[in-house]
Design a protein around this motif. Structure first.
Motif, mmCIF file in Angstrom:
data_model
loop_
_atom_site.group_PDB
_atom_site.id
_atom_site.type_symbol
_atom_site.label_atom_id
_atom_site.label_comp_id
_atom_site.label_asym_id
_atom_site.label_seq_id
_atom_site.Cartn_x
_atom_site.Cartn_y
_atom_site.Cartn_z
ATOM 1 N N LYS A 171 2.312 2.077 -3.386
ATOM 2 C CA LYS A 171 1.406 2.546 -4.655
ATOM 3 C C LYS A 171 1.919 3.798 -5.298
ATOM 4 O O LYS A 171 1.396 3.800 -6.523
ATOM 5 N N ASP A 172 2.179 4.769 -4.667
ATOM 6 C CA ASP A 172 2.387 6.142 -5.323
ATOM 7 C C ASP A 172 3.752 6.453 -5.824
ATOM 8 O O ASP A 172 3.885 7.255 -6.509
ATOM 9 N N GLU B 57 -7.618 -1.708 -1.716
ATOM 10 C CA GLU B 57 -8.548 -0.553 -1.464
ATOM 11 C C GLU B 57 -9.672 -0.894 -0.726
ATOM 12 O O GLU B 57 -10.177 -0.390 0.087
ATOM 13 N N LEU C 154 -3.548 -4.130 -5.420
ATOM 14 C CA LEU C 154 -3.891 -2.812 -4.939
ATOM 15 C C LEU C 154 -5.520 -2.638 -4.911
ATOM 16 O O LEU C 154 -6.106 -2.098 -4.056
ATOM 17 N N ARG D 144 1.093 -4.388 -8.520
ATOM 18 C CA ARG D 144 -0.275 -3.455 -8.465
ATOM 19 C C ARG D 144 -1.590 -4.244 -8.544
ATOM 20 O O ARG D 144 -2.375 -3.735 -8.220
ATOM 21 N N TRP E 248 0.860 -1.011 0.187
ATOM 22 C CA TRP E 248 -0.073 -0.116 0.169
ATOM 23 C C TRP E 248 0.682 1.185 0.148
ATOM 24 O O TRP E 248 0.479 2.167 -0.596
#
Length: 123
Positions: A45-46, A107, A103, A100, A42
């Motif tokens: 993720k960015d 979420e 994710l 990914r 998590w």
């Protein structure tokens, strides 16, 4: 193969045709269910994150535990490790395309967790 449950004449339940291999949920939990695994993915993720920054983001986990988790995730091709040519040397981690894919349900887990009553969550 789908398991079939039947009751005998005395009402005892018996399972027939049970799966020998773990079910899909169990298989997924073996990959993503380790402590701190979801948190590591998590927080990546960015974009790439340096080790010390990641350790600060994941409060409560020791650096040793984070290192173990990162090695496991790298071996599973969920993250990439990159040694930076800096002085001092630093390492950053980045989620892979395969990583990914987790994710979406992370979420959903986040949303579900936020809806839980406070007294249900045991820290």
């Amino acid at each position: 193969m789908k398991a079939r449950v039947e009751a005998d004449a005395k009402g005892r339940r018996h399972v027939h045709d049970a799966c020998i291999e773990p079910c899909a949920i169990e298989r997924g939990m073996r990959v993503i269910g380790g402590k701190w695994t979801g948190s590591v993915l998590w927080h990546l993720k960015d974009g790439p994150v340096r080790f010390n920054d990641l350790a600060r983001m994941i409060g409560g986990a020791s650096k040793k535990m984070i290192t173990e988790r990162l090695r496991q995730l790298e071996a599973q091709d969920l993250i990439n490790r990159q040694v930076m040519d800096t002085a001092p040397v630093s390492v950053q981690y980045e989620i892979t395309e395969f990583g990914r894919t987790a994710l979406g349900f992370l979420e959903e887990l986040r949303k579900w967790s936020e809806s839980l009553p406070e007294d249900m969550v045991n820290d």
